[in-house]
Write an enzyme that holds these catalytic residues in place. Structure first.
Site, PDB file in Angstrom:
ATOM      1  N   HIS A  11      38.286  37.995  46.138  1.00  0.00           N
ATOM      2  CA  HIS A  11      38.376  39.238  45.363  1.00  0.00           C
ATOM      3  C   HIS A  11      37.488  39.227  44.126  1.00  0.00           C
ATOM      4  O   HIS A  11      37.197  40.285  43.569  1.00  0.00           O
ATOM      5  CB  HIS A  11      39.836  39.541  44.988  1.00  0.00           C
ATOM      6  CG  HIS A  11      40.398  38.736  43.867  1.00  0.00           C
ATOM      7  ND1 HIS A  11      41.198  37.636  44.062  1.00  0.00           N
ATOM      8  CD2 HIS A  11      40.296  38.879  42.521  1.00  0.00           C
ATOM      9  CE1 HIS A  11      41.571  37.150  42.890  1.00  0.00           C
ATOM     10  NE2 HIS A  11      41.036  37.880  41.942  1.00  0.00           N
TER      11      HIS A  11
ATOM     12  N   ASP B  54      41.886  34.511  50.591  1.00  0.00           N
ATOM     13  CA  ASP B  54      41.260  34.912  49.328  1.00  0.00           C
ATOM     14  C   ASP B  54      40.362  33.801  48.786  1.00  0.00           C
ATOM     15  O   ASP B  54      40.407  33.450  47.610  1.00  0.00           O
ATOM     16  CB  ASP B  54      42.300  35.304  48.276  1.00  0.00           C
ATOM     17  CG  ASP B  54      41.682  36.131  47.143  1.00  0.00           C
ATOM     18  OD1 ASP B  54      40.506  36.512  47.259  1.00  0.00           O
ATOM     19  OD2 ASP B  54      42.380  36.371  46.143  1.00  0.00           O
TER      20      ASP B  54
ATOM     21  N   SER C 138      40.691  33.991  37.743  1.00  0.00           N
ATOM     22  CA  SER C 138      40.671  33.935  39.206  1.00  0.00           C
ATOM     23  C   SER C 138      39.467  33.149  39.713  1.00  0.00           C
ATOM     24  O   SER C 138      38.333  33.382  39.292  1.00  0.00           O
ATOM     25  CB  SER C 138      40.633  35.345  39.790  1.00  0.00           C
ATOM     26  OG  SER C 138      41.849  35.993  39.595  1.00  0.00           O
TER      27      SER C 138
END
Length: 379
Positions: free
Chosen positions: A125, A155, A230
């Protein structure tokens, strides 16, 4: 203030607003529906051979729980040991507005160096839909990055920069972790504070969380994690990478709920992405769907009722060969009622290549039963 700064500030404000949801991703953000919207720069050309990559691992005997000594952590030492292995990632994506005007959206996240010649792991993402990807090392030097491959289910994304002599992270053993073990997170919170180190403990193991309509089993930590972290690293008391930071929980009265992909789960995905460009054994239905959960939203797309509708069908896919059509609304798969996109992904995650799905759809007000044989997902 420059237009660039205003645009960047707007992106930060949007992300902070999204923190009111129960679970959020980092600053780079992620579209809810997959389907190849946008494009990615520098992807590996079709047919181009993929090299083998040496990822540093550590193996040690497992201690017994009897008389196990308390684990301590030297934070300055671990920070110094890992800081050169964590990078900042900045992205640009070209988006079309409702008035057919194009504008550039910026995002940011983190990544961890896997090899001395420039392979880097991050979250899907963080880089999804990016037209350009730029990596900044701890010493401040920046490089354009080439997309190697991504996996939305886990992911995980792998990119590469043209550099040599980089300090690769050493992979630890996430299966050996215990609740209470000390950890540190290293990343790029808010897309502006690269190299930030926070500490905490493993709060829970095997935590089942739904993110972006995917059921994931994650490590939970109370180390401070913010948008932009992230794709960064979660390290144990020996400076070994034991998790890839993926999300945090946020909202009123919520603190200290961060999540990371266990490195033992991520490693085979990373190796497949590097060696063949996709994760072997995964199935693909070959559809992009619209999850329209209110009458108002359904009406905006020209449908009479809420539901999970097919928006696109990939050429030569299982869906095309089985006879599914754009506009079909899922009713049930193998007898399981379909109410959301996550219902479909859960079924696909439990299926194997060659399995036959019995799909019931609503097509123009008529119930239609269709049999679809699943193919391997190769991209």
């Amino acid at each position: 203030m420059s237009f660039f700064q205003e645009d960047h500030d707007r992106e930060i404000k949007k992300e902070l607003k999204r923190m009111r949801r129960t679970l959020i991703f980092g600053l780079a953000g992620c579209a809810v529906l997959s389907g190849g919207i946008g494009f990615l720069a520098g992807t590996l050309a079709a047919g181009q051979s993929r090299p083998s990559v040496v990822i540093q691992n550590v193996e040690r005997e497992q201690p017994t729980t009897e008389n196990m000594p308390a684990v301590s952590i030297n934070i300055p030492q671990i920070a110094a040991q890992t800081e050169n292995s964590v990078v900042e990632i900045r992205t640009e994506s070209v988006t079309n507005s409702l008035f057919l005007r194009q504008f550039v959206t910026e995002g940011a996240g983190s990544g961890v160096i896997l090899s001395e010649d420039g392979y880097i792991v991050t979250n899907n993402h963080v880089i999804e839909g990016a037209s350009t990807i730029t990596v900044t090392l701890h010493d401040g030097s920046s490089y354009p990055a080439q997309l190697i491959a991504t996996d939305s289910q886990m992911d995980i994304g792998v990119i590469k920069i043209e550099a040599q002599g980089l300090q690769a992270a050493v992979l630890g053993d996430s299966d050996s972790l215990q609740v209470g073990d000390p950890v540190i997170a290293v990343g790029n919170p808010l897309g502006q504070l690269g190299g930030t180190v926070t500490d905490g403990i493993i709060s829970a193991l095997d935590r089942q969380i739904v993110l972006d309509n995917e059921q994931r089993v994650l490590l939970q930590t109370n180390a401070a994690i913010n948008p932009g972290n992230s794709g960064g690293g979660l390290f144990n008391h020996q400076g070994e990478l034991i998790g890839i930071v993926v999300a945090k929980s946020a909202g009123e009265d919520i603190e200290g709920l961060g999540f990371a992909i266990p490195i033992n789960d991520a490693k085979p995905v990373i190796e497949d992405l590097i060696s063949q460009g996709y994760v072997g054994g995964r199935v693909s239905l070959g559809v992009t769907v619209l999850d329209l959960n209110t009458p108002q939203l359904a009406a905006q797309y020209g449908f009479s009722a809420p539901g999970v509708y097919i928006a696109e069908i990939a050429e030569n896919s299982s869906a095309e060969e089985g006879g599914l059509q754009v506009g079909d609304c899922f009713v049930a798969i193998n007898g399981t009622v379909i109410e959301t996109t996550s219902d479909i992904t859960s079924i696909l995650n439990e299926s194997s290549v060659g399995d036959e799905l019995q799909i019931q759809i609503n097509r123009d007000g008529q119930l239609v039963d269709i049999s679809v044989t699943l193919k391997e997902k190769t991209q």
